[in-house]
Design a protein around this motif. Structure first.
Motif, mmCIF file in Angstrom:
data_model
loop_
_atom_site.group_PDB
_atom_site.id
_atom_site.type_symbol
_atom_site.label_atom_id
_atom_site.label_comp_id
_atom_site.label_asym_id
_atom_site.label_seq_id
_atom_site.Cartn_x
_atom_site.Cartn_y
_atom_site.Cartn_z
ATOM 1 N N VAL A 326 26.563 39.985 48.713
ATOM 2 C CA VAL A 326 28.106 39.745 49.398
ATOM 3 C C VAL A 326 29.354 39.905 48.847
ATOM 4 O O VAL A 326 29.782 40.460 48.824
ATOM 5 C CB VAL A 326 28.249 39.656 51.391
ATOM 6 C CG1 VAL A 326 29.581 39.533 51.657
ATOM 7 C CG2 VAL A 326 26.845 40.007 51.640
ATOM 8 N N LEU A 327 29.285 38.218 48.050
ATOM 9 C CA LEU A 327 30.428 38.665 46.972
ATOM 10 C C LEU A 327 30.403 39.189 46.361
ATOM 11 O O LEU A 327 31.877 39.354 46.036
ATOM 12 C CB LEU A 327 30.027 36.430 46.910
ATOM 13 C CG LEU A 327 30.432 35.693 48.180
ATOM 14 C CD1 LEU A 327 30.262 34.388 47.100
ATOM 15 C CD2 LEU A 327 31.538 35.825 48.934
ATOM 16 N N HIS A 328 29.409 39.395 45.726
ATOM 17 C CA HIS A 328 29.350 40.207 44.725
ATOM 18 C C HIS A 328 29.798 41.904 44.481
ATOM 19 O O HIS A 328 30.809 42.068 43.189
ATOM 20 C CB HIS A 328 27.777 39.900 44.056
ATOM 21 C CG HIS A 328 28.206 40.826 42.407
ATOM 22 N ND1 HIS A 328 27.707 42.253 42.011
ATOM 23 C CD2 HIS A 328 28.717 40.054 41.128
ATOM 24 C CE1 HIS A 328 27.535 42.399 41.072
ATOM 25 N NE2 HIS A 328 28.272 41.557 40.140
ATOM 26 N N ALA A 329 29.743 42.071 45.714
ATOM 27 C CA ALA A 329 29.981 43.374 46.615
ATOM 28 C C ALA A 329 31.505 43.487 46.393
ATOM 29 O O ALA A 329 32.335 44.417 46.654
ATOM 30 C CB ALA A 329 29.178 43.364 47.420
ATOM 31 N N SER A 330 32.204 41.971 46.614
ATOM 32 C CA SER A 330 34.063 42.264 46.967
ATOM 33 C C SER A 330 34.489 41.285 45.957
ATOM 34 O O SER A 330 35.274 40.963 46.422
ATOM 35 C CB SER A 330 33.835 41.313 48.510
ATOM 36 O OG SER A 330 33.089 41.920 49.646
ATOM 37 N N ARG A 331 34.145 41.162 44.966
ATOM 38 C CA ARG A 331 34.595 40.236 44.319
ATOM 39 C C ARG A 331 35.449 41.432 43.212
ATOM 40 O O ARG A 331 36.787 40.782 42.984
ATOM 41 C CB ARG A 331 33.860 40.555 42.954
ATOM 42 C CG ARG A 331 33.014 41.567 41.951
ATOM 43 C CD ARG A 331 32.267 41.288 40.886
ATOM 44 N NE ARG A 331 31.898 42.763 40.176
ATOM 45 C CZ ARG A 331 31.193 43.655 40.256
ATOM 46 N NH1 ARG A 331 30.361 43.282 41.683
ATOM 47 N NH2 ARG A 331 30.493 44.364 39.495
ATOM 48 N N GLU A 332 35.798 42.426 43.292
ATOM 49 C CA GLU A 332 37.670 42.900 43.242
ATOM 50 C C GLU A 332 38.477 42.903 44.545
ATOM 51 O O GLU A 332 39.939 43.070 43.074
ATOM 52 C CB GLU A 332 37.201 44.665 43.072
ATOM 53 C CG GLU A 332 35.709 45.240 42.524
ATOM 54 C CD GLU A 332 36.340 46.850 42.365
ATOM 55 O OE1 GLU A 332 36.043 47.236 43.645
ATOM 56 O OE2 GLU A 332 35.123 47.426 41.425
ATOM 57 N N GLN A 333 38.249 42.134 44.998
ATOM 58 C CA GLN A 333 39.329 41.794 45.687
ATOM 59 C C GLN A 333 39.395 39.949 46.129
ATOM 60 O O GLN A 333 41.028 39.927 46.673
ATOM 61 C CB GLN A 333 39.186 41.686 47.298
ATOM 62 C CG GLN A 333 38.441 43.616 47.767
ATOM 63 C CD GLN A 333 37.657 43.082 49.012
ATOM 64 O OE1 GLN A 333 38.006 42.305 49.996
ATOM 65 N NE2 GLN A 333 36.913 44.364 50.037
ATOM 66 N N PHE A 334 38.890 39.658 45.435
ATOM 67 C CA PHE A 334 39.175 38.312 44.107
ATOM 68 C C PHE A 334 40.072 38.061 43.358
ATOM 69 O O PHE A 334 39.993 39.009 42.719
ATOM 70 C CB PHE A 334 37.628 37.491 44.564
ATOM 71 C CG PHE A 334 37.210 36.400 45.681
ATOM 72 C CD1 PHE A 334 37.248 37.367 47.039
ATOM 73 C CD2 PHE A 334 35.402 37.185 45.453
ATOM 74 C CE1 PHE A 334 36.489 37.347 47.423
ATOM 75 C CE2 PHE A 334 34.438 36.810 46.758
ATOM 76 C CZ PHE A 334 35.683 37.506 47.291
#
Length: 572
Positions: A326-334
């Motif tokens: 889940v974190l990896h899928a949303s990494r572009e927002q971090f």
């Protein structure tokens, strides 16, 4: 005639060859018995030594008996001769210058008197035995023929010479009889004093009875020696069997114990040394059985522990993996740093999952619970799939992979999953250490074995490292940056997979000349693996040329004598 002679020679040679073959087979059988049978070896050795002792003892006894017989005969013959000399002297007293005819007549009368008169009253004559008397008149005129009465020609010349010089002498002599036979005599000669003319008396004692006695003694010693040797051989064989039989029973029990029959024990009879051996063996077997059972119990605990650890680790790992995905899928927002941490988290989770899988796999191999699912299949597609799986990391490393396969099928009874895993580990290891040079996978077969080599021309191995590469978590150079991210257990698992097949996995390497790993597997699980069709070190290990870095192409190259596979180019 020449044809008959040729056939005779051929028949003779044929019989000689048969005899030679028969003797050779007997010698081979004797050698096998001598090598493998302690009972036969002890019996033959005892028989040989006993034969030597019996032979020496027989010779000594025969010589002693013969000497005693001859000494008794000699003493009795000399005593009887002296007594006969007195009788002859009394009969021939006053012999002077008579003519030869008159002298011969008087000597014949004396011989009759001698043979008809008992010369001893104390039994000496009976001890000496019968004799043939001879009287001779010698010493008067050596040029004339001597005057003699009796078988004078049986008396040897050398004895005559001693007696004619007034000496009592004796001699053993073999004389020829009128019928052509030969008789051995003990001849005793003594001078006879007649006051005028010297005379000689010879008594010829035949040694026939003594010879018969000696012959009887010889035959008795021979027969007795043979009987004694047979008895010794039988006794030695019986005694040796009593000692060897418990040893054989112990060997048979040890073989059954080694074969898995842990309840096998020896019977204890008596309290002698063999009984102590049986007691010691039984105690040792009981101790080993207890230790094996303890190890089995420990193995069971280990397997249960492995199963529990696997279950307990995979549950939280699955949860962590879901959160990381889940974190990896949303990494572009971090932010950039947090995104990079997310990527590192996913990479390390991949390594952790691989490490966990390898640990569980090697634990099952150590516990002996893994089973080989072998089936008769062509090994070439397995090698092709393994190469396909490493093409990405080969391209990233700037190396090419060359595949050399035979043009004909290479069927073997193997577990495809395990063989593919072995080749994948070997190829990944070779690419990681190839320094951008090509990696070559070669497959070859013969009647009993299939062999696969993975050759690289990278950094190679230092002396002594070829025996260490299969150790768990061992690295040739810990300071090097790895590209494949291995767990350090790949080669150890590969070696265990090879052993599970009944094969072998070995390595070779030289600094600056690369390394070569060879996998050799039997083509049939029920057939022993013979000689490998591929040698190690590889034939090109002396080569010093280097290959330039490639663009990551996967190359399938045919063998020199045939087209092995269609060349295929995979994405750059």
């Amino acid at each position: 005639m020449s044809g008959r002679l040729r056939r005779l020679v051929q028949t003779t040679m044929r019989h000689v060859r048969r005899i030679v073959v028969f003797v050779r087979r007997k010698i081979v059988s004797f050698n096998e018995l001598w090598r493998y049978s302690l009972q036969f070896r002890v019996t033959v050795s005892t028989l040989a030594l006993s034969s030597a002792v019996v032979f020496v003892l027989g010779m000594v006894l025969q010589n002693q008996i013969t000497d005693r017989l001859m000494e008794t005969k000699q003493n009795a013959a000399i005593a009887q001769t002296r007594a006969v000399v007195e009788t002859a002297a009394s009969e021939l007293v006053g012999v002077g210058t008579e003519s030869s005819e008159a002298l011969t007549a008087r000597m014949n009368n004396a011989l009759k008197k001698i043979t008809s008169t008992t010369t001893s009253q104390d039994g000496v004559g009976s001890t000496a035995g019968t004799f043939e008397p001879v009287l001779a008149a010698g010493g008067r005129d050596q040029s004339s023929k001597p005057v003699a009465a009796g078988p004078y020609d049986k008396v040897p010349v050398r004895l005559r010479q001693f007696v004619e010089t007034e000496q009592l002498s004796w001699l053993i002599h073999t004389a020829t009889e009128p019928d052509g036979g030969k008789t051995t005599y003990m001849i005793v000669g003594a001078p006879v004093s007649t006051m005028i003319n010297p005379l000689q008396l010879y008594l010829l004692y035949p040694l026939t009875s003594e010879q018969n006695t000696v012959s009887t003694v010889q035959n008795t010693l021979l027969v007795g020696g043979l009987v004694l040797l047979l008895l010794l051989a039988g006794i030695t064989n019986l005694v040796t069997r009593q000692v060897v039989r418990p040893v054989r029973q112990a060997a048979a029990a040890a073989e059954q114990f080694a074969g898995g029959d842990l309840d096998q024990r020896l019977a204890v009879l008596g309290e002698d040394d063999l009984a102590k051996l049986a007691v010691s063996y039984n105690e040792m077997a009981a101790s080993i059985q207890r230790q094996i059972r303890q190890l089995e119990e420990f193995g069971g605990l280990q397997r249960r522990f492995t199963s529990d650890v696997s279950h307990e680790l995979r549950t939280p790992l699955t949860t962590v993996r879901m959160a990381a995905d889940v974190l990896h899928a949303s990494r572009e927002q971090f932010p950039a740093g947090l995104a990079r941490s997310t990527e590192l988290l996913v990479d390390e989770l991949d390594r952790f999952e691989a490490l966990l899988g390898d640990l569980l796999e090697i634990s099952r191999l150590d516990a002996g619970v893994e089973e080989l699912s072998a089936e008769l299949i062509d090994v070439r597609p397995i090698a092709t799939r393994a190469v396909e799986q490493v093409r990405v990391i080969a391209g990233n490393a700037g190396s090419s992979v060359e595949l050399i396969l035979p043009d004909e099928e290479a069927p073997a009874e193997v577990d495809a999953r395990r063989v593919e895993r072995i080749l994948r580990n070997l190829l990944a290891n070779a690419v990681d250490h190839s320094e951008g040079n090509p990696v070559v996978l070669t497959l070859a077969v013969n009647e009993t074995a299939v062999a696969i080599t993975v050759r690289d021309r990278g950094v190679g191995l230092r002396p002594g490292e070829a025996e260490l590469v299969f150790n768990r978590f061992w690295r040739a150079d810990p300071s090097r940056n790895r590209r494949t991210g291995g767990t350090g257990l790949g080669l150890a698992i590969s070696q265990e997979d090879a052993r599970l097949h009944g094969g072998v996995l070995d390595a070779w390497g030289e600094t600056g000349h690369g390394a070569c790993f060879r996998l050799v597997l039997p083509r049939r699980q029920d057939t022993p693996m013979g000689e490998s069709p591929l040698v190690l070190p590889p034939p090109d290990h002396k080569a010093t040329e280097t290959h330039g870095a490639s663009s990551g192409l996967l190359e399938v190259r045919p063998a020199p004598d045939a087209i092995l596979a269609e060349p295929e180019e995979v994405g750059r």
